[in-house]
Design an enzyme around this catalytic site. Structure first.
Site, PDB file in Angstrom:
ATOM      1  N   GLY A 175     -11.711 -52.350   1.480  1.00  0.00           N
ATOM      2  CA  GLY A 175     -10.709 -51.739   0.597  1.00  0.00           C
ATOM      3  C   GLY A 175      -9.674 -52.719   0.079  1.00  0.00           C
ATOM      4  O   GLY A 175      -8.471 -52.430   0.137  1.00  0.00           O
ATOM      5  N   GLY A 227      -6.848 -51.447  -2.055  1.00  0.00           N
ATOM      6  CA  GLY A 227      -5.908 -50.477  -1.494  1.00  0.00           C
ATOM      7  C   GLY A 227      -4.609 -51.131  -1.040  1.00  0.00           C
ATOM      8  O   GLY A 227      -4.494 -52.356  -0.996  1.00  0.00           O
ATOM      9  N   ARG A 228      -3.637 -50.279  -0.691  1.00  0.00           N
ATOM     10  CA  ARG A 228      -2.329 -50.799  -0.252  1.00  0.00           C
ATOM     11  C   ARG A 228      -2.467 -51.704   0.967  1.00  0.00           C
ATOM     12  O   ARG A 228      -1.950 -52.820   0.997  1.00  0.00           O
ATOM     13  CB  ARG A 228      -1.395 -49.626   0.084  1.00  0.00           C
ATOM     14  CG  ARG A 228      -0.740 -48.971  -1.105  1.00  0.00           C
ATOM     15  CD  ARG A 228      -0.012 -47.700  -0.683  1.00  0.00           C
ATOM     16  NE  ARG A 228      -0.968 -46.661  -0.377  1.00  0.00           N
ATOM     17  CZ  ARG A 228      -1.342 -45.708  -1.239  1.00  0.00           C
ATOM     18  NH1 ARG A 228      -0.787 -45.645  -2.423  1.00  0.00           N
ATOM     19  NH2 ARG A 228      -2.247 -44.817  -0.917  1.00  0.00           N
ATOM     20  N   MET A 229      -3.194 -51.235   1.988  1.00  0.00           N
ATOM     21  CA  MET A 229      -3.289 -52.029   3.209  1.00  0.00           C
ATOM     22  C   MET A 229      -4.267 -53.188   3.062  1.00  0.00           C
ATOM     23  O   MET A 229      -4.038 -54.279   3.595  1.00  0.00           O
ATOM     24  CB  MET A 229      -3.695 -51.135   4.394  1.00  0.00           C
ATOM     25  CG  MET A 229      -2.542 -50.379   5.021  1.00  0.00           C
ATOM     26  SD  MET A 229      -1.180 -51.458   5.515  1.00  0.00           S
ATOM     27  CE  MET A 229      -2.013 -52.581   6.623  1.00  0.00           C
ATOM     28  N   GLY A 252      -7.915 -49.230  11.378  1.00  0.00           N
ATOM     29  CA  GLY A 252      -6.582 -48.635  11.245  1.00  0.00           C
ATOM     30  C   GLY A 252      -6.589 -47.343  10.462  1.00  0.00           C
ATOM     31  O   GLY A 252      -5.548 -46.700  10.312  1.00  0.00           O
ATOM     32  N   ALA A 274      -6.165 -48.540  16.247  1.00  0.00           N
ATOM     33  CA  ALA A 274      -4.749 -48.198  16.416  1.00  0.00           C
ATOM     34  C   ALA A 274      -4.280 -47.427  15.192  1.00  0.00           C
ATOM     35  O   ALA A 274      -4.604 -47.782  14.060  1.00  0.00           O
ATOM     36  CB  ALA A 274      -3.900 -49.453  16.595  1.00  0.00           C
ATOM     37  N   ASN A 306      -1.319 -47.444  14.446  1.00  0.00           N
ATOM     38  CA  ASN A 306      -0.199 -48.235  13.944  1.00  0.00           C
ATOM     39  C   ASN A 306      -0.266 -49.621  14.583  1.00  0.00           C
ATOM     40  O   ASN A 306      -0.320 -49.730  15.803  1.00  0.00           O
ATOM     41  CB  ASN A 306       1.125 -47.540  14.293  1.00  0.00           C
ATOM     42  CG  ASN A 306       2.263 -48.108  13.495  1.00  0.00           C
ATOM     43  OD1 ASN A 306       2.525 -49.305  13.557  1.00  0.00           O
ATOM     44  ND2 ASN A 306       2.929 -47.265  12.743  1.00  0.00           N
ATOM     45  N   HIS A 363       6.463 -40.163   5.098  1.00  0.00           N
ATOM     46  CA  HIS A 363       5.622 -41.164   4.433  1.00  0.00           C
ATOM     47  C   HIS A 363       5.642 -40.952   2.920  1.00  0.00           C
ATOM     48  O   HIS A 363       5.988 -39.869   2.446  1.00  0.00           O
ATOM     49  CB  HIS A 363       4.165 -41.082   4.912  1.00  0.00           C
ATOM     50  CG  HIS A 363       3.922 -41.754   6.226  1.00  0.00           C
ATOM     51  ND1 HIS A 363       4.110 -41.107   7.425  1.00  0.00           N
ATOM     52  CD2 HIS A 363       3.518 -43.016   6.540  1.00  0.00           C
ATOM     53  CE1 HIS A 363       3.826 -41.941   8.422  1.00  0.00           C
ATOM     54  NE2 HIS A 363       3.468 -43.110   7.911  1.00  0.00           N
ATOM     55  N   LYS A 383       0.090 -40.470   0.708  1.00  0.00           N
ATOM     56  CA  LYS A 383      -0.613 -40.397   2.004  1.00  0.00           C
ATOM     57  C   LYS A 383      -1.455 -39.129   2.070  1.00  0.00           C
ATOM     58  O   LYS A 383      -0.989 -38.042   1.743  1.00  0.00           O
ATOM     59  CB  LYS A 383       0.387 -40.450   3.158  1.00  0.00           C
ATOM     60  CG  LYS A 383      -0.300 -40.492   4.515  1.00  0.00           C
ATOM     61  CD  LYS A 383       0.630 -40.912   5.619  1.00  0.00           C
ATOM     62  CE  LYS A 383      -0.047 -40.860   6.988  1.00  0.00           C
ATOM     63  NZ  LYS A 383      -1.227 -41.732   7.085  1.00  0.00           N
TER      64      LYS A 383
HETATM   65  P1  NAD Z   1      -5.294 -46.723  -0.083  1.00  0.00           P
HETATM   66  O1  NAD Z   1      -5.775 -45.434  -0.679  1.00  0.00           O
HETATM   67  O2  NAD Z   1      -4.264 -47.523  -0.802  1.00  0.00           O
HETATM   68  O3  NAD Z   1      -6.576 -47.686   0.168  1.00  0.00           O
HETATM   69  C1  NAD Z   1      -7.809 -47.244   0.641  1.00  0.00           C
HETATM   70  C2  NAD Z   1      -8.859 -48.257   0.207  1.00  0.00           C
HETATM   71  O4  NAD Z   1     -10.127 -47.917   0.776  1.00  0.00           O
HETATM   72  C3  NAD Z   1      -9.051 -48.324  -1.317  1.00  0.00           C
HETATM   73  O5  NAD Z   1      -9.061 -49.679  -1.713  1.00  0.00           O
HETATM   74  C4  NAD Z   1     -10.439 -47.701  -1.506  1.00  0.00           C
HETATM   75  O6  NAD Z   1     -11.103 -48.187  -2.665  1.00  0.00           O
HETATM   76  C5  NAD Z   1     -11.106 -48.175  -0.214  1.00  0.00           C
HETATM   77  N1  NAD Z   1     -12.356 -47.487   0.088  1.00  0.00           N
HETATM   78  C6  NAD Z   1     -12.654 -46.164  -0.041  1.00  0.00           C
HETATM   79  N2  NAD Z   1     -13.938 -45.952   0.277  1.00  0.00           N
HETATM   80  C7  NAD Z   1     -14.470 -47.160   0.627  1.00  0.00           C
HETATM   81  C8  NAD Z   1     -15.752 -47.584   1.044  1.00  0.00           C
HETATM   82  N3  NAD Z   1     -16.769 -46.715   1.181  1.00  0.00           N
HETATM   83  N4  NAD Z   1     -15.942 -48.896   1.338  1.00  0.00           N
HETATM   84  C9  NAD Z   1     -14.937 -49.783   1.196  1.00  0.00           C
HETATM   85  N5  NAD Z   1     -13.687 -49.438   0.791  1.00  0.00           N
HETATM   86  C10 NAD Z   1     -13.471 -48.136   0.511  1.00  0.00           C
HETATM   87  O7  NAD Z   1      -4.796 -46.348   1.386  1.00  0.00           O
HETATM   88  P2  NAD Z   1      -3.812 -47.183   2.352  1.00  0.00           P
HETATM   89  O8  NAD Z   1      -2.395 -46.743   2.145  1.00  0.00           O
HETATM   90  O9  NAD Z   1      -4.144 -48.640   2.261  1.00  0.00           O
HETATM   91  O10 NAD Z   1      -4.247 -46.594   3.764  1.00  0.00           O
HETATM   92  C11 NAD Z   1      -5.602 -46.658   4.191  1.00  0.00           C
HETATM   93  C12 NAD Z   1      -5.711 -46.051   5.591  1.00  0.00           C
HETATM   94  O11 NAD Z   1      -4.972 -46.853   6.538  1.00  0.00           O
HETATM   95  C13 NAD Z   1      -5.123 -44.636   5.714  1.00  0.00           C
HETATM   96  O12 NAD Z   1      -5.939 -43.885   6.585  1.00  0.00           O
HETATM   97  C14 NAD Z   1      -3.743 -44.871   6.309  1.00  0.00           C
HETATM   98  O13 NAD Z   1      -3.248 -43.762   7.020  1.00  0.00           O
HETATM   99  C15 NAD Z   1      -4.058 -46.017   7.238  1.00  0.00           C
HETATM  100  N6  NAD Z   1      -2.902 -46.847   7.639  1.00  0.00           N
HETATM  101  C16 NAD Z   1      -2.889 -47.287   8.919  1.00  0.00           C
HETATM  102  C17 NAD Z   1      -1.895 -48.134   9.358  1.00  0.00           C
HETATM  103  C18 NAD Z   1      -1.948 -48.658  10.764  1.00  0.00           C
HETATM  104  O14 NAD Z   1      -1.073 -49.466  11.169  1.00  0.00           O
HETATM  105  N7  NAD Z   1      -2.971 -48.276  11.558  1.00  0.00           N
HETATM  106  C19 NAD Z   1      -0.884 -48.540   8.489  1.00  0.00           C
HETATM  107  C20 NAD Z   1      -0.920 -48.079   7.160  1.00  0.00           C
HETATM  108  C21 NAD Z   1      -1.939 -47.240   6.748  1.00  0.00           C
END
Ligand code: NAD
Length: 260
Positions: free
Chosen positions: A9, A12-14, A91, A115, A117, A148, A152
């Site tokens: 991803g 995506g943001r992360m 994550g 995790a 977080n 959040h 989200k």
């Molecule tokens: P986001 O929507 O910005 O990004 C998600 C990414 O996943 C996108 O780039 C999307 O294209 C990609 N994706 C979707 N299907 C895919 C696939 N089949 N193969 C590859 N990539 C694919 O979301 P986000 O804000 O980055 O958050 C993502 C997840 O991480 C959420 O579940 C969020 O709750 C979690 N998160 C966890 C932590 C932590 O510390 N554990 C911190 C922040 C966010």
């Protein structure tokens, strides 16, 4: 040794935050970035890393993959990683029982850090609330409130659930029997030992969590505010370099940080 990392991803943001956090590091290198076929930027470079939709090639080009995606993607990638015995850092939150099953199969053959977080602060908070709950007992009403950004998808946040479960562990109670995730209408008096979790959504809030312990005439608040995704990304990369070479098994950030 340079640890080779596949980021899932990257659009995506992360995913983006993980790529940014890896820049300039000598101990690890982003060797693959895999996104869904219709993701923006696919086929080109995202922050200098070529992004493709080929999960098999991505997993073959790394020692460990870092997954912040969606529950369905987490499941599909765990299934692809299992025959490859690929180490993983996961994550993604909001996993269903079926998603967890796929992760459990990977855990049998590879080291997997899971995790809700990855920040040091939140992992300390988990220990603090468990301790507080153990000391105060269920006579002090425990509530968790999380806030959040508006995009989200899952609620309550995985971190709020981890905090609530840590409180239940401190009480010695079964979380699934005492949880209360929403309140609406004629709910009656609050049962002793209930653990409430409330959700707030709006704007661009990265993540805020507060655990309340309400006593008679006094109250304790243990809170955490994330102001940057960089903390989660740095923690995930720390977990990635730690995981490579560990025996197969499921680990969390307390293992990575040496806090167990
Ligand atoms: P986001 O929507 O910005 O990004 C998600 C990414 O996943 C996108 O780039 C999307 O294209 C990609 N994706 C979707 N299907 C895919 C696939 N089949 N193969 C590859 N990539 C694919 O979301 P986000 O804000 O980055 O958050 C993502 C997840 O991480 C959420 O579940 C969020 O709750 C979690 N998160 C966890 C932590 C932590 O510390 N554990 C911190 C922040 C966010």
């Amino acid at each position: 040794m340079t640890v080779r990392v596949c980021v899932l991803g990257p659009s995506g943001r992360m995913g983006r935050a993980v790529i940014d956090a890896a820049a300039g590091r000598g101990d690890l290198a982003i060797t693959a970035a895999v996104d869904r076929p219709e993701a923006p930027g696919l086929g080109g470079a995202i922050a200098g890393v070529a992004a493709t939709a080929d999960i098999g090639a991505g997993l073959d080009a790394c020692d460990v993959y870092v997954d912040f995606t969606t529950p369905a993607a987490t499941r599909a990638v765990a299934i692809a990683a299992t025959p490859r015995r690929r180490a993983a850092v996961i994550g993604t939150t909001g996993l269903t029982a079926a998603d967890e099953e796929a992760v459990a199969a990977l855990v049998q053959v590879a080291p997997v850090v899971v995790a809700a977080n990855f920040s040091l602060g939140v992992n300390l908070v988990l220990g603090l609330v468990r301790r507080a709950a153990r000391t105060l007992g269920p006579e002090w009403d425990a509530e968790v409130v999380e806030t959040h950004h508006r995009a989200k998808r899952d609620a309550p946040s995985g971190t709020a659930l981890a905090i609530a479960r840590a409180i239940a562990a401190g009480h010695g109670s079964d979380y699934d029997r005492v949880k209360r995730h929403t309140r609406d209408g004629e709910i009656g008096a609050r049962p002793r030992g209930e653990i409430g979790v409330s959700t707030v959504r709006g704007g661009d809030v990265v993540g805020e969590h507060t655990a309340y312990f309400f006593g008679a005439g006094e109250r304790i608040e243990i809170g955490h505010r994330a102001t940057s995704r960089a903390i989660f990304a740095a923690g995930a990369l720390r977990a990635a370099t730690w995981a490579v070479g560990q025996p197969p098994g499921r680990y969390d950030m307390l293992d990575v940080l040496g806090l167990v």
